[in-house]
Design an enzyme around this catalytic site. Sequence first.
Site, PDB file in Angstrom:
ATOM      1  N   THR A  45      55.642 -36.881 -14.178  1.00 22.97           N
ATOM      2  CA  THR A  45      55.527 -35.938 -15.296  1.00 22.97           C
ATOM      3  C   THR A  45      56.676 -34.944 -15.298  1.00 22.97           C
ATOM      4  O   THR A  45      57.303 -34.686 -16.328  1.00 22.97           O
ATOM      5  CB  THR A  45      54.189 -35.171 -15.184  1.00 22.97           C
ATOM      6  OG1 THR A  45      53.119 -36.112 -15.174  1.00 22.97           O
ATOM      7  CG2 THR A  45      54.009 -34.198 -16.342  1.00 22.97           C
ATOM      8  N   GLY A 170      48.593 -37.609 -10.191  1.00 22.01           N
ATOM      9  CA  GLY A 170      48.979 -36.566 -11.138  1.00 22.01           C
ATOM     10  C   GLY A 170      47.963 -36.237 -12.217  1.00 22.01           C
ATOM     11  O   GLY A 170      46.749 -36.367 -12.014  1.00 22.01           O
ATOM     12  N   ILE A 210      52.717 -23.763 -20.555  1.00 22.93           N
ATOM     13  CA  ILE A 210      53.272 -24.831 -21.402  1.00 22.93           C
ATOM     14  C   ILE A 210      53.237 -24.411 -22.870  1.00 22.93           C
ATOM     15  O   ILE A 210      54.225 -24.554 -23.602  1.00 22.93           O
ATOM     16  CB  ILE A 210      52.517 -26.165 -21.179  1.00 22.93           C
ATOM     17  CG1 ILE A 210      52.771 -26.668 -19.751  1.00 22.93           C
ATOM     18  CG2 ILE A 210      52.942 -27.216 -22.189  1.00 22.93           C
ATOM     19  CD1 ILE A 210      51.986 -27.915 -19.363  1.00 22.93           C
ATOM     20  N   ARG A 298      45.649 -29.418 -18.293  1.00 23.75           N
ATOM     21  CA  ARG A 298      45.847 -30.808 -17.896  1.00 23.75           C
ATOM     22  C   ARG A 298      44.655 -31.278 -17.068  1.00 23.75           C
ATOM     23  O   ARG A 298      43.984 -30.465 -16.447  1.00 23.75           O
ATOM     24  CB  ARG A 298      47.168 -30.940 -17.111  1.00 23.75           C
ATOM     25  CG  ARG A 298      48.344 -30.515 -17.994  1.00 23.75           C
ATOM     26  CD  ARG A 298      49.684 -30.791 -17.411  1.00 23.75           C
ATOM     27  NE  ARG A 298      49.951 -32.125 -16.954  1.00 23.75           N
ATOM     28  CZ  ARG A 298      50.476 -33.105 -17.699  1.00 23.75           C
ATOM     29  NH1 ARG A 298      50.763 -32.899 -18.969  1.00 23.75           N
ATOM     30  NH2 ARG A 298      50.713 -34.297 -17.190  1.00 23.75           N
ATOM     31  N   ASP A 340      48.992 -32.624  -8.712  1.00 24.68           N
ATOM     32  CA  ASP A 340      48.066 -32.201  -9.769  1.00 24.68           C
ATOM     33  C   ASP A 340      46.653 -32.755  -9.599  1.00 24.68           C
ATOM     34  O   ASP A 340      45.745 -32.357 -10.327  1.00 24.68           O
ATOM     35  CB  ASP A 340      48.615 -32.627 -11.139  1.00 24.68           C
ATOM     36  CG  ASP A 340      49.759 -31.744 -11.603  1.00 24.68           C
ATOM     37  OD1 ASP A 340      50.244 -30.916 -10.800  1.00 24.68           O
ATOM     38  OD2 ASP A 340      50.178 -31.883 -12.773  1.00 24.68           O
ATOM     39  N   HIS A 474      75.071  -4.230  -7.092  1.00 26.17           N
ATOM     40  CA  HIS A 474      75.109  -3.396  -8.305  1.00 26.17           C
ATOM     41  C   HIS A 474      76.286  -3.836  -9.160  1.00 26.17           C
ATOM     42  O   HIS A 474      77.381  -4.016  -8.631  1.00 26.17           O
ATOM     43  CB  HIS A 474      75.283  -1.924  -7.899  1.00 26.17           C
ATOM     44  CG  HIS A 474      75.506  -1.016  -9.077  1.00 26.17           C
ATOM     45  ND1 HIS A 474      74.474  -0.590  -9.879  1.00 26.17           N
ATOM     46  CD2 HIS A 474      76.639  -0.452  -9.578  1.00 26.17           C
ATOM     47  CE1 HIS A 474      74.961   0.199 -10.821  1.00 26.17           C
ATOM     48  NE2 HIS A 474      76.274   0.297 -10.667  1.00 26.17           N
TER      49      HIS A 474
HETATM   50  C1  LIG Z   1      55.472 -29.640 -20.362  1.00 23.87           C
HETATM   51  C2  LIG Z   1      55.345 -29.403 -18.891  1.00 23.87           C
HETATM   52  C3  LIG Z   1      56.202 -28.515 -18.278  1.00 23.87           C
HETATM   53  C4  LIG Z   1      56.093 -28.284 -16.919  1.00 23.87           C
HETATM   54  N1  LIG Z   1      56.974 -27.416 -16.349  1.00 23.87           N
HETATM   55  C5  LIG Z   1      56.909 -27.187 -15.029  1.00 23.87           C
HETATM   56  C6  LIG Z   1      57.844 -26.334 -14.409  1.00 23.87           C
HETATM   57  O1  LIG Z   1      58.730 -25.783 -15.061  1.00 23.87           O
HETATM   58  N2  LIG Z   1      57.761 -26.135 -13.077  1.00 23.87           N
HETATM   59  C7  LIG Z   1      56.787 -26.727 -12.327  1.00 23.87           C
HETATM   60  O2  LIG Z   1      56.744 -26.500 -11.122  1.00 23.87           O
HETATM   61  N3  LIG Z   1      55.879 -27.567 -12.879  1.00 23.87           N
HETATM   62  C8  LIG Z   1      55.916 -27.809 -14.210  1.00 23.87           C
HETATM   63  N4  LIG Z   1      55.032 -28.672 -14.782  1.00 23.87           N
HETATM   64  C9  LIG Z   1      53.980 -29.270 -13.925  1.00 23.87           C
HETATM   65  C10 LIG Z   1      54.529 -30.462 -13.121  1.00 23.87           C
HETATM   66  O3  LIG Z   1      55.095 -31.388 -14.011  1.00 23.87           O
HETATM   67  C11 LIG Z   1      53.411 -31.097 -12.326  1.00 23.87           C
HETATM   68  O4  LIG Z   1      52.804 -30.129 -11.501  1.00 23.87           O
HETATM   69  C12 LIG Z   1      53.934 -32.223 -11.439  1.00 23.87           C
HETATM   70  O5  LIG Z   1      54.569 -33.209 -12.211  1.00 23.87           O
HETATM   71  C13 LIG Z   1      52.786 -32.874 -10.655  1.00 23.87           C
HETATM   72  O6  LIG Z   1      53.297 -33.916  -9.886  1.00 23.87           O
HETATM   73  P1  LIG Z   1      52.354 -35.083  -9.354  1.00 23.87           P
HETATM   74  O7  LIG Z   1      53.195 -35.879  -8.426  1.00 23.87           O
HETATM   75  O8  LIG Z   1      51.073 -34.548  -8.870  1.00 23.87           O
HETATM   76  O9  LIG Z   1      51.971 -35.945 -10.628  1.00 23.87           O
HETATM   77  P2  LIG Z   1      52.832 -36.665 -11.752  1.00 23.87           P
HETATM   78  O10 LIG Z   1      54.174 -36.104 -11.849  1.00 23.87           O
HETATM   79  O11 LIG Z   1      51.966 -36.674 -12.963  1.00 23.87           O
HETATM   80  O12 LIG Z   1      53.020 -38.144 -11.192  1.00 23.87           O
HETATM   81  C14 LIG Z   1      51.976 -39.040 -11.078  1.00 23.87           C
HETATM   82  C15 LIG Z   1      52.542 -40.440 -11.180  1.00 23.87           C
HETATM   83  O13 LIG Z   1      51.535 -41.360 -10.786  1.00 23.87           O
HETATM   84  C16 LIG Z   1      51.664 -42.526 -11.584  1.00 23.87           C
HETATM   85  N5  LIG Z   1      50.356 -43.185 -11.528  1.00 23.87           N
HETATM   86  C17 LIG Z   1      49.170 -42.695 -11.962  1.00 23.87           C
HETATM   87  N6  LIG Z   1      48.189 -43.566 -11.662  1.00 23.87           N
HETATM   88  C18 LIG Z   1      48.757 -44.618 -11.037  1.00 23.87           C
HETATM   89  C19 LIG Z   1      48.255 -45.829 -10.464  1.00 23.87           C
HETATM   90  N7  LIG Z   1      46.943 -46.110 -10.464  1.00 23.87           N
HETATM   91  N8  LIG Z   1      49.128 -46.690  -9.907  1.00 23.87           N
HETATM   92  C20 LIG Z   1      50.459 -46.400  -9.877  1.00 23.87           C
HETATM   93  N9  LIG Z   1      50.985 -45.275 -10.389  1.00 23.87           N
HETATM   94  C21 LIG Z   1      50.138 -44.395 -10.951  1.00 23.87           C
HETATM   95  C22 LIG Z   1      52.062 -42.003 -12.947  1.00 23.87           C
HETATM   96  O14 LIG Z   1      52.707 -42.995 -13.706  1.00 23.87           O
HETATM   97  C23 LIG Z   1      52.955 -40.821 -12.577  1.00 23.87           C
HETATM   98  O15 LIG Z   1      54.322 -41.181 -12.584  1.00 23.87           O
HETATM   99  C24 LIG Z   1      55.105 -28.956 -16.140  1.00 23.87           C
HETATM  100  C25 LIG Z   1      54.245 -29.872 -16.752  1.00 23.87           C
HETATM  101  C26 LIG Z   1      54.360 -30.106 -18.112  1.00 23.87           C
HETATM  102  C27 LIG Z   1      53.452 -31.106 -18.745  1.00 23.87           C
END
Ligand SMILES: Cc1cc2nc3c(=O)[nH]c(=O)nc-3n(C[C@H](O)[C@H](O)[C@H](O)COP(=O)(O)OP(=O)(O)OC[C@H]3O[C@@H](n4cnc5c(N)ncnc54)[C@H](O)[C@@H]3O)c2cc1C
Length: 496
Positions: A45, A170, A210, A298, A340, A474
């Site tokens: 994401t 995520g 967001i 989310r 997440d 400064h």
């Molecule tokens: C618009 C927006 C702006 C943001 N801005 C910021 C910011 O400025 N700074 C910040 O710190 N955070 C920001 N965030 C939050 C940040 O994007 C998330 O906290 C972060 O991406 C979470 O990472 P993750 O690895 O938990 O999940 P994700 O990044 O969601 O990754 C999960 C991955 O798992 C894969 N997946 C899911 N299920 C399966 C499965 N069964 N098998 C194989 N693959 C699978 C998906 O395809 C995905 O690629 C923002 C979010 C959004 C939506």
Amino acid sequence: MSTRTTNTTDVLVIGGGTGGYSTALRAAALGLDVVLVERDKVGGTCLHRGCIPSKAMLHAAELVDGIAEARERWGVKATLDSVDWAALVATRDDIVARNHKGVEAHLAHAGVRVVRGSARLTGTRTVRVEGVPTDSTPGAPSMPAPGAQHEIAPGVHDFTARRGIVLATGSRPRTLPGFAPDGRRVVTSDDALFAPGLPASVLVLGGGAIGVEYASFHRSMGAEVTLVEAADRIVPLEDPDVSRHLTRGLKKRGIDVQAGARLLDAEVRENGVRARVRTARGETRAVEAERLLVAVGRVPVTEGLGLEAAGLTTDERGFVVPADWGRLETAVPGIHAVGDLLPPPSPGLAHASFAEGLLVAETLAGLASAPVDYGAVPRVTYSSPQTASVGLSETEARARGSEVEVNTMPLTAVAKGMVHGQGGMVKVVAEAGGGQVLGVHLVGPHVSEMIAESQLIVGWDAEPADVARHVHAHPTLSEAVGEVFLTLAGRGLHQQ
Ligand SMILES: Cc1cc2nc3c(=O)[nH]c(=O)nc-3n(C[C@H](O)[C@H](O)[C@H](O)COP(=O)(O)OP(=O)(O)OC[C@H]3O[C@@H](n4cnc5c(N)ncnc54)[C@H](O)[C@@H]3O)c2cc1C
């Protein structure tokens, strides 16, 4: 031709976002054999639909705002001709693509086997992956060698993870009944990235980070923007003074901020939506906008993940709750979760998921690493003005029952703040009597870059006197932070 294979590894990570890929990189660096399963693109994401594309767009917005400031404040005879959305998108997507290549290269270099497919748990140490068919799969090996990429042959591949499994699937945008996204008129933050053009008007539902960032972006691009938040203030998890200053800044820019308001309904028409908003004063207002952007939070992604096969459940909100927060390990030993998928205090931020990934990888490698210090994780909203904070708000600090001391200073009290001319503030919350700093809250230009010193101050349990010993450059905006600490330490210079 469909294949069925069985494979063994030390660690299997499901999900290649920031949480998953950081786990994989660190585990591999510690000598473990790692398989990372991703059904879409590594980077997740944050890289493809979140942090990076949104901040690229907000940078373009800053440039647009700069033209108005140059003209109105500095006598620079500049005018904005137009914004070429396709060109903006091309630059944004190039930045994303280069970062994507970078993440792939890091994983390859570390020797992580990246498997393209959809994974689900089949037991406490076993995972089944269904390869995502791609054009290049027919000749692909059934199991890539370390460092090799990406596709596995279509079919079913069973994996056993000797050390452990890491859930990193995520989250996705939360939707609300009655406001289902259609990708065109009612959109999520995902859809907004791929829109065919910039709208002339937007109704943003949700005043969290967001929603505020998208409201700010569209306003910079010239749209009429209404921002509706159900809580009595926008960014409701932040210190009330942060919400107040941010609201003031957004309103000054012409954004119609409606906190304590409810979106009653939204009728989708050919050219936009016609919505009714119940304001905090109880009036019902009609709002017409080309787009309704729903940014109401989310939800964790666990559908089809097979949690039940491993004896796992989620809480009522869908989060995977660690039984041991110190190791981010679920109730099933050897199954960990990051990113997440985790409930608060994990904040749903990419940088927190990096820290969680490091911790889990080190735990699986047998190291006794310190738990993630969630109290010292910074939170940033990259709007104009920006907000950045770390630690407790004044309300939270007082609710803990401790006696607190608060010092606030407008950014315009320092020369550099006047140069920027965008208002803003610094607020520090500390234990009374010169005790520990509990929270730092900033609003204004560039505060996303200024929060770094405050995260160390809070994370290292510093007291105002510790900070007051250090000299700030400064003239800078950071001087305001230094000055607030000087005063709290009884050595105020400009602030008596
Ligand atoms: C618009 C927006 C702006 C943001 N801005 C910021 C910011 O400025 N700074 C910040 O710190 N955070 C920001 N965030 C939050 C940040 O994007 C998330 O906290 C972060 O991406 C979470 O990472 P993750 O690895 O938990 O999940 P994700 O990044 O969601 O990754 C999960 C991955 O798992 C894969 N997946 C899911 N299920 C399966 C499965 N069964 N098998 C194989 N693959 C699978 C998906 O395809 C995905 O690629 C923002 C979010 C959004 C939506």
